[in-house]
Design a protein around this motif. Structure first.
Motif, PDB file in Angstrom:
ATOM      1  N   ARG A 235      45.888  52.437  32.086  1.00 17.32           N
ATOM      2  CA  ARG A 235      46.114  51.712  33.338  1.00 17.32           C
ATOM      3  C   ARG A 235      44.783  51.428  34.048  1.00 17.32           C
ATOM      4  NH1 ARG A 235      46.016  52.156  38.380  1.00 17.32           N
ATOM      5  NH2 ARG A 235      45.271  54.300  38.268  1.00 17.32           N
ATOM      6  N   LYS A 236      43.912  52.431  34.071  1.00 21.30           N
ATOM      7  CA  LYS A 236      42.618  52.259  34.735  1.00 21.30           C
ATOM      8  C   LYS A 236      41.758  51.230  34.009  1.00 21.30           C
ATOM      9  CE  LYS A 236      38.679  54.879  36.514  1.00 21.30           C
ATOM     10  NZ  LYS A 236      38.032  56.205  36.609  1.00 21.30           N
ATOM     11  N   GLY A 239      43.081  47.880  34.638  1.00 24.17           N
ATOM     12  CA  GLY A 239      42.856  47.550  36.043  1.00 24.17           C
ATOM     13  C   GLY A 239      41.484  46.971  36.301  1.00 24.17           C
ATOM     14  N   THR A 240      40.483  47.434  35.529  1.00 24.35           N
ATOM     15  CA  THR A 240      39.123  46.919  35.728  1.00 24.35           C
ATOM     16  C   THR A 240      38.974  45.481  35.237  1.00 24.35           C
ATOM     17  OG1 THR A 240      38.333  47.714  33.576  1.00 24.35           O
ATOM     18  CG2 THR A 240      38.160  49.245  35.429  1.00 24.35           C
ATOM     19  N   GLY A 242      41.903  43.221  34.941  1.00 22.91           N
ATOM     20  CA  GLY A 242      43.008  42.362  35.360  1.00 22.91           C
ATOM     21  C   GLY A 242      42.611  41.257  36.310  1.00 22.91           C
ATOM     22  N   SER A 243      41.802  41.592  37.314  1.00 29.83           N
ATOM     23  CA  SER A 243      41.409  40.597  38.316  1.00 29.83           C
ATOM     24  C   SER A 243      40.612  39.461  37.676  1.00 29.83           C
ATOM     25  CB  SER A 243      40.573  41.264  39.420  1.00 29.83           C
ATOM     26  OG  SER A 243      41.319  42.257  40.083  1.00 29.83           O
ATOM     27  N   ARG A 293      43.341  44.094  44.490  1.00 34.19           N
ATOM     28  CA  ARG A 293      43.535  44.961  43.329  1.00 34.19           C
ATOM     29  C   ARG A 293      42.462  46.036  43.224  1.00 34.19           C
ATOM     30  NH1 ARG A 293      46.643  43.199  39.133  1.00 34.19           N
ATOM     31  NH2 ARG A 293      45.203  44.163  37.663  1.00 34.19           N
ATOM     32  N   ASN A 294      41.555  46.100  44.194  1.00 29.76           N
ATOM     33  CA  ASN A 294      40.396  46.973  44.065  1.00 29.76           C
ATOM     34  C   ASN A 294      40.317  47.960  45.229  1.00 29.76           C
ATOM     35  OD1 ASN A 294      37.638  47.967  44.016  1.00 29.76           O
ATOM     36  ND2 ASN A 294      37.264  46.381  42.488  1.00 29.76           N
TER      37      ASN A 294
END
Length: 310
Positions: A235-236, A239-240, A242-243, A293-294
């Motif tokens: 997930r992490k 997450g880095t 995705g944006s 998202r951050n």
């Protein structure tokens, strides 16, 4: 130039949506609000990234470059567009048109390269975490940023010179709301086969190849993430990235629609709305996509505003 059917104009008429005056009034209001949000959002990213030492990382270095680019990009297009939406006058001077095409094309090309560089950064962050700090050292960051900016404006210089060497038809009516290359080619009173071929080559170099490199980077990222056994770790890692991936889809998707899709694919008005999206809407969405998202950026912003003393 000699001849009776073409000339070097004193200015151009940007038709925009002049056949739909009510739509222009709605766009005037909506785009004004979006432009203000774009200025605020991208300025906030630049300031927070600069003022908070914890954000002096490669990702925020490139994100600040992207935000500065978006500020310049919208500012070279939106004020002129809003002025023309105000009333029946839809003109832009010849010099203004040259400058707008040169700057917008240069910034658009730079963004294509910069998003590719950002994908390379994310690839190293996820696939080579132990060597990330060594690979993405400050000198390399500056070199990659310089490559994006110089590469973008070299392409823009060539394209702008070629476009404005064409003999232009006497009506000088550009069926768009800005001086954009495809619209200017259409009003040329000469064979444009060479320029269209050159534009195709430029599209391959600055759109197709960068997008291909980004997809390869994300293919490697996905493969590395799937090897992570921890759900939280996956997930992490996602997450880095995705944006950045969302921004890539929005930007390249609309640019491809304007520069690479077959000409018969869309009506001219449809094409204008697509252009409107990547020139006005996407730069306003970039700050939202990255900041919402951050958690790290939101914490830094709260601290800067004095709402978090920790």
């Amino acid at each position: 130039m000699k001849g009776t059917n073409f000339s070097t104009p004193a200015g151009f008429i940007l038709l925009g949506f002049s056949d739909q005056p009510q739509l222009e009034m709605v766009l005037l209001l909506v785009i004004s609000i979006i432009y203000i949000l774009t200025l605020m959002g991208n300025t906030a990213i630049i300031l927070v990234s600069y003022l908070n030492p914890k954000l002096h990382t490669p990702m925020y270095f490139f994100l600040s470059n992207l935000s500065f680019l978006d500020l310049c990009f919208t500012t070279c297009i939106v004020p002129q567009m809003l002025w023309n939406f105000r009333g029946p006058e839809k003109t832009i001077s010849y010099t203004g048109c040259v400058i707008q095409l040169y700057v917008a094309l240069g910034l658009g090309s730079t963004e294509c390269v910069l998003l590719t560089v950002m994908a390379y950064d994310r690839f190293n962050a996820v696939c080579r975490p132990l060597h990330y700090g060594v690979i993405m050292h400050p000198k390399l960051l500056q070199q990659l940023a310089a490559l994006a900016w110089i590469g973008g404006f070299v392409e823009s210089t060539i394209q702008t010179i070629l476009v404005f060497q064409l003999p232009l038809c006497s009506h000088h009516k550009v069926d768009d709301f800005m001086c954009e290359e495809p619209a200017l080619i259409k009003i040329a009173c000469a064979n444009t086969t060479f320029l269209e071929s050159e534009l195709t080559i430029a599209s391959v170099l600055y759109v197709v190849i960068p997008l291909g490199l980004i997809l390869v980077s994300y293919g490697c990222i996905v493969r590395s993430v799937l090897r992570i056994k921890s759900v939280e770790g996956r997930r992490k890692a996602f997450g880095t990235c995705g944006s950045h991936l969302i921004v890539v889809v929005l930007f390249f998707g609309t640019v491809i629609s304007v520069y690479i899709q077959p000409k018969s694919k869309y009506t001219q008005n449809h094409s204008k709305f697509i252009t409107l999206f990547y020139t006005v809407v996407t730069p306003s969405l970039n700050p939202l996509i990255y900041t919402l998202r951050n958690k790290e950026f939101k914490w830094a912003l709260r601290r800067l505003l004095g709402r978090d003393s920790s």
